[in-house]
Scaffold this motif. Structure first.
Motif, PDB file in Angstrom:
ATOM      1  N   MET A   1       0.829  -1.175   0.000  1.00  0.00           N
ATOM      2  CA  MET A   1       0.000   0.000   0.000  1.00  0.00           C
ATOM      3  C   MET A   1       0.883   1.251   0.000  1.00  0.00           C
ATOM      4  SD  MET A   1      -3.374  -0.094   0.978  1.00  0.00           S
ATOM      5  CE  MET A   1      -4.674  -1.131   1.291  1.00  0.00           C
ATOM      6  N   VAL A   2       0.524   2.175  -0.831  1.00  0.00           N
ATOM      7  CA  VAL A   2       1.245   3.431  -0.952  1.00  0.00           C
ATOM      8  C   VAL A   2       0.282   4.550  -0.602  1.00  0.00           C
ATOM      9  CG1 VAL A   2       2.458   4.934  -2.536  1.00  0.00           C
ATOM     10  CG2 VAL A   2       2.678   2.474  -2.778  1.00  0.00           C
ATOM     11  N   LYS A   3       0.747   5.507   0.179  1.00  0.00           N
ATOM     12  CA  LYS A   3      -0.096   6.646   0.527  1.00  0.00           C
ATOM     13  C   LYS A   3       0.238   7.810  -0.393  1.00  0.00           C
ATOM     14  CE  LYS A   3      -0.944   5.627   5.346  1.00  0.00           C
ATOM     15  NZ  LYS A   3      -0.920   6.137   6.715  1.00  0.00           N
ATOM     16  N   ILE A   4      -0.792   8.371  -1.007  1.00  0.00           N
ATOM     17  CA  ILE A   4      -0.627   9.538  -1.862  1.00  0.00           C
ATOM     18  C   ILE A   4      -1.596  10.614  -1.401  1.00  0.00           C
ATOM     19  CG2 ILE A   4       0.154   8.200  -3.846  1.00  0.00           C
ATOM     20  CD1 ILE A   4      -2.648   8.582  -5.024  1.00  0.00           C
ATOM     21  N   ILE A   5      -1.324  11.836  -1.792  1.00  0.00           N
ATOM     22  CA  ILE A   5      -2.218  12.945  -1.468  1.00  0.00           C
ATOM     23  C   ILE A   5      -3.213  13.097  -2.605  1.00  0.00           C
ATOM     24  CG2 ILE A   5      -2.378  15.420  -1.063  1.00  0.00           C
ATOM     25  CD1 ILE A   5       0.412  15.282   0.131  1.00  0.00           C
ATOM     26  N   GLY A   6      -4.479  13.121  -2.260  1.00  0.00           N
ATOM     27  CA  GLY A   6      -5.510  13.234  -3.274  1.00  0.00           C
ATOM     28  C   GLY A   6      -6.687  14.051  -2.774  1.00  0.00           C
ATOM     29  N   ILE A   7      -7.629  14.283  -3.657  1.00  0.00           N
ATOM     30  CA  ILE A   7      -8.825  15.043  -3.310  1.00  0.00           C
ATOM     31  C   ILE A   7      -9.808  14.102  -2.619  1.00  0.00           C
ATOM     32  CG2 ILE A   7     -10.784  16.330  -4.220  1.00  0.00           C
ATOM     33  CD1 ILE A   7      -8.999  17.199  -6.534  1.00  0.00           C
ATOM     34  N   ILE A   8     -10.181  14.452  -1.403  1.00  0.00           N
ATOM     35  CA  ILE A   8     -11.154  13.659  -0.664  1.00  0.00           C
ATOM     36  C   ILE A   8     -12.563  14.145  -0.971  1.00  0.00           C
ATOM     37  CG2 ILE A   8     -11.995  13.075   1.640  1.00  0.00           C
ATOM     38  CD1 ILE A   8      -9.144  13.199   2.603  1.00  0.00           C
ATOM     39  N   GLU A   9     -12.748  15.469  -0.965  1.00  0.00           N
ATOM     40  CA  GLU A   9     -14.076  16.042  -1.184  1.00  0.00           C
ATOM     41  C   GLU A   9     -13.945  17.309  -2.015  1.00  0.00           C
ATOM     42  OE1 GLU A   9     -17.662  18.012   1.475  1.00  0.00           O
ATOM     43  OE2 GLU A   9     -16.183  16.743   2.454  1.00  0.00           O
ATOM     44  N   ASP A  10     -14.783  17.431  -3.031  1.00  0.00           N
ATOM     45  CA  ASP A  10     -14.788  18.624  -3.877  1.00  0.00           C
ATOM     46  C   ASP A  10     -16.177  19.242  -3.792  1.00  0.00           C
ATOM     47  OD1 ASP A  10     -14.270  20.605  -5.663  1.00  0.00           O
ATOM     48  OD2 ASP A  10     -14.118  19.312  -7.406  1.00  0.00           O
ATOM     49  N   ASN A  11     -16.330  20.182  -2.880  1.00  0.00           N
ATOM     50  CA  ASN A  11     -17.622  20.801  -2.627  1.00  0.00           C
ATOM     51  C   ASN A  11     -17.544  22.266  -3.043  1.00  0.00           C
ATOM     52  OD1 ASN A  11     -20.034  21.732  -1.613  1.00  0.00           O
ATOM     53  ND2 ASN A  11     -19.840  20.674   0.343  1.00  0.00           N
ATOM     54  N   PRO A  12     -18.468  22.757  -3.863  1.00  0.00           N
ATOM     55  CA  PRO A  12     -18.403  24.155  -4.296  1.00  0.00           C
ATOM     56  C   PRO A  12     -18.596  25.159  -3.163  1.00  0.00           C
ATOM     57  CG  PRO A  12     -20.313  23.059  -5.271  1.00  0.00           C
ATOM     58  CD  PRO A  12     -19.559  22.027  -4.494  1.00  0.00           C
ATOM     59  N   ILE A  13     -19.246  24.758  -2.089  1.00  0.00           N
ATOM     60  CA  ILE A  13     -19.491  25.684  -0.977  1.00  0.00           C
ATOM     61  C   ILE A  13     -18.294  25.716  -0.030  1.00  0.00           C
ATOM     62  CG2 ILE A  13     -20.961  26.158   1.021  1.00  0.00           C
ATOM     63  CD1 ILE A  13     -23.267  24.910  -0.609  1.00  0.00           C
ATOM     64  N   THR A  14     -17.843  24.561   0.415  1.00  0.00           N
ATOM     65  CA  THR A  14     -16.756  24.513   1.397  1.00  0.00           C
ATOM     66  C   THR A  14     -15.379  24.451   0.751  1.00  0.00           C
ATOM     67  OG1 THR A  14     -16.907  22.104   1.543  1.00  0.00           O
ATOM     68  CG2 THR A  14     -18.214  23.395   3.107  1.00  0.00           C
ATOM     69  N   GLY A  15     -15.310  24.094  -0.503  1.00  0.00           N
ATOM     70  CA  GLY A  15     -14.028  24.018  -1.197  1.00  0.00           C
ATOM     71  C   GLY A  15     -13.527  22.594  -1.311  1.00  0.00           C
ATOM     72  N   VAL A  16     -12.289  22.481  -1.707  1.00  0.00           N
ATOM     73  CA  VAL A  16     -11.683  21.171  -1.925  1.00  0.00           C
ATOM     74  C   VAL A  16     -10.949  20.749  -0.660  1.00  0.00           C
ATOM     75  CG1 VAL A  16     -10.023  19.885  -3.321  1.00  0.00           C
ATOM     76  CG2 VAL A  16     -11.412  21.650  -4.376  1.00  0.00           C
ATOM     77  N   LYS A  17     -11.141  19.497  -0.264  1.00  0.00           N
ATOM     78  CA  LYS A  17     -10.430  18.945   0.885  1.00  0.00           C
ATOM     79  C   LYS A  17      -9.446  17.899   0.377  1.00  0.00           C
ATOM     80  CE  LYS A  17     -14.110  19.596   4.238  1.00  0.00           C
ATOM     81  NZ  LYS A  17     -15.020  18.933   5.185  1.00  0.00           N
ATOM     82  N   TYR A  18      -8.193  18.034   0.790  1.00  0.00           N
ATOM     83  CA  TYR A  18      -7.147  17.097   0.400  1.00  0.00           C
ATOM     84  C   TYR A  18      -6.809  16.209   1.582  1.00  0.00           C
ATOM     85  CZ  TYR A  18      -6.402  20.098  -3.634  1.00  0.00           C
ATOM     86  OH  TYR A  18      -6.567  20.820  -4.780  1.00  0.00           O
ATOM     87  N   GLY A  19      -6.368  15.024   1.303  1.00  0.00           N
ATOM     88  CA  GLY A  19      -5.953  14.098   2.352  1.00  0.00           C
ATOM     89  C   GLY A  19      -5.185  12.945   1.749  1.00  0.00           C
ATOM     90  N   THR A  20      -4.669  12.085   2.607  1.00  0.00           N
ATOM     91  CA  THR A  20      -3.910  10.934   2.128  1.00  0.00           C
ATOM     92  C   THR A  20      -4.858   9.800   1.781  1.00  0.00           C
ATOM     93  OG1 THR A  20      -3.597  10.155   4.382  1.00  0.00           O
ATOM     94  CG2 THR A  20      -1.853  11.518   3.458  1.00  0.00           C
ATOM     95  N   ILE A  21      -4.545   9.125   0.706  1.00  0.00           N
ATOM     96  CA  ILE A  21      -5.326   7.992   0.240  1.00  0.00           C
ATOM     97  C   ILE A  21      -4.369   6.825   0.077  1.00  0.00           C
ATOM     98  CG2 ILE A  21      -6.777   7.099  -1.620  1.00  0.00           C
ATOM     99  CD1 ILE A  21      -7.391  10.006  -2.361  1.00  0.00           C
ATOM    100  N   GLU A  22      -4.771   5.645   0.555  1.00  0.00           N
ATOM    101  CA  GLU A  22      -3.946   4.461   0.384  1.00  0.00           C
ATOM    102  C   GLU A  22      -4.294   3.805  -0.943  1.00  0.00           C
ATOM    103  OE1 GLU A  22      -4.034   1.799   3.657  1.00  0.00           O
ATOM    104  OE2 GLU A  22      -3.388   3.319   5.080  1.00  0.00           O
ATOM    105  N   VAL A  23      -3.254   3.517  -1.730  1.00  0.00           N
ATOM    106  CA  VAL A  23      -3.449   2.956  -3.058  1.00  0.00           C
ATOM    107  C   VAL A  23      -2.632   1.676  -3.164  1.00  0.00           C
ATOM    108  CG1 VAL A  23      -3.131   3.364  -5.519  1.00  0.00           C
ATOM    109  CG2 VAL A  23      -3.773   5.244  -4.025  1.00  0.00           C
ATOM    110  N   ASN A  24      -3.229   0.640  -3.695  1.00  0.00           N
ATOM    111  CA  ASN A  24      -2.479  -0.581  -3.974  1.00  0.00           C
ATOM    112  C   ASN A  24      -1.701  -0.373  -5.262  1.00  0.00           C
ATOM    113  OD1 ASN A  24      -3.495  -1.978  -1.789  1.00  0.00           O
ATOM    114  ND2 ASN A  24      -5.264  -2.723  -2.921  1.00  0.00           N
TER     115      ASN A  24
END
Length: 60
Positions: A1-24
């Motif tokens: 598993m590799v952790k990368i930074i990606g977009i978790i939530e893209d909401n027009p009101i609150t904005g974009v939330k970034y976080g780590t995502i585990e990827v195989n």
């Protein structure tokens, strides 16, 4: 598993939330990316060294 930074939530009101995502991901892909990065860095460094050498020759 590799952790990368990606977009978790893209909401027009609150904005974009970034976080780590585990990827195989296979290690071979990572090694190829590392070797491609190393070769790109080597090309840049060699071109910079060539430019510096030419400047030193002009200044003599």
């Amino acid at each position: 598993m590799v952790k990368i930074i990606g977009i978790i939530e893209d909401n027009p009101i609150t904005g974009v939330k970034y976080g780590t995502i585990e990827v195989n991901e296979h290690t071979s892909k990572i090694q190829r990316a590392k070797s491609a990065y190393d070769s790109a860095v080597a090309k840049v460094k060699s071109s910079q060294a060539k430019k510096i050498r030419s400047q030193k020759i002009k200044n003599k």
